[in-house]
Write a protein that holds these residues in place. Structure first.
Motif, short mmCIF file in Angstrom:
data_model
loop_
_atom_site.label_atom_id
_atom_site.label_comp_id
_atom_site.label_asym_id
_atom_site.label_seq_id
_atom_site.Cartn_x
_atom_site.Cartn_y
_atom_site.Cartn_z
N ALA A 251 0.81 -1.21 0.00
CA ALA A 251 0.00 0.00 0.00
C ALA A 251 0.85 1.26 0.00
O ALA A 251 0.49 2.27 -0.63
CB ALA A 251 -0.93 -0.01 1.21
N GLY A 252 1.98 1.26 0.70
CA GLY A 252 2.83 2.43 0.74
C GLY A 252 3.39 2.79 -0.62
O GLY A 252 3.38 3.95 -1.02
N THR A 253 3.90 1.78 -1.33
CA THR A 253 4.45 2.02 -2.66
C THR A 253 3.35 2.48 -3.61
O THR A 253 3.54 3.40 -4.41
CB THR A 253 5.10 0.73 -3.20
OG1 THR A 253 6.14 0.33 -2.31
CG2 THR A 253 5.66 0.93 -4.59
N HIS A 254 2.19 1.85 -3.50
CA HIS A 254 1.06 2.24 -4.35
C HIS A 254 0.67 3.69 -4.10
O HIS A 254 0.47 4.47 -5.04
CB HIS A 254 -0.14 1.31 -4.07
CG HIS A 254 -1.31 1.56 -4.95
ND1 HIS A 254 -2.27 2.52 -4.67
CD2 HIS A 254 -1.71 0.98 -6.11
CE1 HIS A 254 -3.19 2.52 -5.61
NE2 HIS A 254 -2.88 1.59 -6.50
N GLY A 255 0.59 4.08 -2.84
CA GLY A 255 0.21 5.45 -2.51
C GLY A 255 1.21 6.47 -3.03
O GLY A 255 0.83 7.54 -3.53
N LEU A 256 2.49 6.18 -2.90
CA LEU A 256 3.52 7.09 -3.40
C LEU A 256 3.39 7.30 -4.90
O LEU A 256 3.39 8.43 -5.40
CB LEU A 256 4.91 6.55 -3.07
CG LEU A 256 5.47 6.82 -1.69
CD1 LEU A 256 6.77 6.04 -1.50
CD2 LEU A 256 5.72 8.30 -1.48
N LEU A 257 3.29 6.20 -5.63
CA LEU A 257 3.21 6.29 -7.08
C LEU A 257 1.93 6.98 -7.53
O LEU A 257 1.93 7.79 -8.46
CB LEU A 257 3.32 4.90 -7.71
CG LEU A 257 4.70 4.26 -7.59
CD1 LEU A 257 4.65 2.80 -7.99
CD2 LEU A 257 5.72 5.01 -8.44
N LEU A 258 0.84 6.68 -6.85
CA LEU A 258 -0.43 7.30 -7.22
C LEU A 258 -0.38 8.81 -7.02
O LEU A 258 -0.87 9.59 -7.85
CB LEU A 258 -1.57 6.69 -6.41
CG LEU A 258 -2.98 7.18 -6.76
CD1 LEU A 258 -3.31 6.89 -8.22
CD2 LEU A 258 -4.01 6.51 -5.85
N SER A 259 0.25 9.26 -5.93
CA SER A 259 0.35 10.71 -5.69
C SER A 259 1.19 11.38 -6.78
O SER A 259 0.90 12.50 -7.20
CB SER A 259 0.95 10.98 -4.31
OG SER A 259 2.32 10.63 -4.27
N MET A 260 2.22 10.70 -7.26
CA MET A 260 3.04 11.26 -8.33
C MET A 260 2.27 11.31 -9.64
O MET A 260 2.34 12.29 -10.39
CB MET A 260 4.31 10.42 -8.48
CG MET A 260 5.22 10.45 -7.28
SD MET A 260 6.57 9.24 -7.45
CE MET A 260 7.15 9.15 -5.75
N ILE A 261 1.54 10.24 -9.93
CA ILE A 261 0.75 10.20 -11.16
C ILE A 261 -0.31 11.29 -11.16
O ILE A 261 -0.59 11.92 -12.18
CB ILE A 261 0.10 8.81 -11.32
CG1 ILE A 261 1.18 7.76 -11.62
CG2 ILE A 261 -0.96 8.81 -12.42
CD1 ILE A 261 0.70 6.33 -11.52
N ARG A 262 -0.87 11.55 -10.00
CA ARG A 262 -1.91 12.59 -9.90
C ARG A 262 -1.33 14.00 -9.88
O ARG A 262 -2.05 14.98 -9.82
CB ARG A 262 -2.73 12.36 -8.63
CG ARG A 262 -3.67 11.17 -8.74
CD ARG A 262 -4.35 10.90 -7.41
NE ARG A 262 -5.42 9.91 -7.54
CZ ARG A 262 -6.06 9.36 -6.52
NH1 ARG A 262 -5.74 9.73 -5.27
NH2 ARG A 262 -7.02 8.50 -6.73
N GLY A 263 0.01 14.09 -9.86
CA GLY A 263 0.63 15.40 -9.92
C GLY A 263 0.80 16.06 -8.58
O GLY A 263 1.04 17.27 -8.49
N ARG A 264 0.65 15.27 -7.51
CA ARG A 264 0.83 15.84 -6.18
C ARG A 264 2.10 15.27 -5.57
O ARG A 264 2.78 14.42 -6.13
CB ARG A 264 -0.36 15.47 -5.29
CG ARG A 264 -1.68 16.05 -5.79
CD ARG A 264 -2.70 16.03 -4.69
NE ARG A 264 -3.01 14.71 -4.22
CZ ARG A 264 -4.01 13.96 -4.68
NH1 ARG A 264 -4.77 14.42 -5.66
NH2 ARG A 264 -4.25 12.76 -4.19
N GLY A 265 2.40 15.74 -4.37
CA GLY A 265 3.50 15.18 -3.60
C GLY A 265 4.87 15.50 -4.17
O GLY A 265 5.75 14.66 -4.16
N GLN A 266 5.07 16.73 -4.71
CA GLN A 266 6.36 17.07 -5.29
C GLN A 266 7.49 16.96 -4.28
O GLN A 266 8.63 16.76 -4.65
CB GLN A 266 6.30 18.49 -5.86
CG GLN A 266 5.36 18.62 -7.07
CD GLN A 266 5.89 17.86 -8.27
OE1 GLN A 266 7.09 17.81 -8.49
NE2 GLN A 266 5.00 17.25 -9.03
N GLY A 267 7.18 17.07 -2.99
CA GLY A 267 8.24 17.01 -2.00
C GLY A 267 8.43 15.64 -1.43
O GLY A 267 9.19 15.46 -0.48
N LEU A 268 7.72 14.64 -1.99
CA LEU A 268 7.82 13.27 -1.44
C LEU A 268 9.21 12.71 -1.64
O LEU A 268 9.86 13.00 -2.62
CB LEU A 268 6.79 12.38 -2.13
CG LEU A 268 5.32 12.66 -1.81
CD1 LEU A 268 4.43 11.78 -2.65
CD2 LEU A 268 5.04 12.44 -0.34
#
Length: 268
Positions: A251-268
């Motif tokens: 779930a953690g990896t999925h959440g990280l990638l999903l946030s990037m795909i959606r264009g959020r989480g630039q500071g992740l």
């Protein structure tokens, strides 16, 4: 005294089928191939056709009443049959045709068993619909997904029906992606089996509903049975409303990638 026939369960039928296809793929590797044009730059080879024939022979012998949809031969039996097999005899045809060994042989039963063979490693990844294993050297080992490799496979083969809603290049250039992951492009759905097996952290592809695709059905079944997080590339559940695939080991990896795909989480 007549010996009773051996009755295989669906998972063993799937394993036998992909092994039959893989044998053809191995035997014809490196030989002169006849290409069969499908249009728009796509093609099959005589190895694809022969491998599909071998797979269908196994399924017909074991499950003569079942419907089958093969990539090369099309639909045989009712398309809405409860027992429908999807057959992709050689996923990675272009790789194969140019002498690369990154290919897979895929077989999946609707809502049931599935198997993916790597013809050159000899590994067969398979599921009964509940648990997933890899068979190698005569032994079975349960698949355990993990993000430890930090390798993410991204399918860059066109078309990209969701563009500009999702562009793989944007994900690869995302600073958070570069910090945590390393991209790979193997151009075959063998990569989905690798996510289930812990050889890849995740897999991403654009597209529409892929749940009943001859290319993706077996890999999806493996990943779901192994406990991976499997959604559309937009995070939506798989199905007719879904878009492509985002498959992650956890779930953690999925959440990280999903946030990037959606264009959020630039500071992740």
């Amino acid at each position: 005294m007549t010996n009773s026939p051996v009755i295989l369960d669906d998972a063993e039928v799937a394993v036998a089928a992909v092994r039959a296809g893989a044998e053809i793929v191995r035997a014809r590797y490196g030989r002169r191939l006849t290409r069969i044009d499908k249009g728009l730059g796509d093609f099959a080879t005589d190895a694809d056709v022969a491998a599909e024939g071998a797979i269908l022979g196994v399924i017909r012998a074991a499950r003569p009443a079942d419907a089958v949809h093969g990539e090369e031969g099309g639909q045989q039996g009712a398309a809405d049959a409860v027992r429908q097999w999807w057959v992709d005899p050689l996923c990675g045809t272009l790789n194969y045709a140019v002498g690369h060994m990154l290919v897979a042989v895929n077989v999946a039963l609707r809502n049931g068993a599935a198997a993916v063979a790597d013809p050159f490693s000899g590994e067969v990844f398979f599921t009964d619909g509940e648990t997933a294993w890899v068979r190698r050297d005569g032994g079975d080992t349960q698949l355990v997904p993990t993000a430890a490799t930090q390798l993410v496979d991204v399918n860059l083969d066109p078309p990209f029906p969701s563009a500009p809603g999702f562009r793989a290049v944007g994900l690869l250039a995302h600073p958070g992606f570069v910090e945590r992951f390393r991209p790979r492009v193997v151009s075959t759905t063998l990569a989905l089996a690798w996510v289930a097996a812990g050889k890849r952290a995740a897999y991403v592809t654009d597209g529409g509903d892929l749940t009943e695709s001859v290319h993706f059905a077996a890999g999806i079944a493996l990943c779901q049975a192994a406990g991976c997080v499997v959604t559309g590339v937009d995070g939506a559940p798989l199905g007719q409303a879904g878009r492509g695939l985002l498959v992650a080991s956890d779930a953690g990896t999925h959440g990280l990638l999903l946030s990037m795909i959606r264009g959020r989480g630039q500071g992740l």
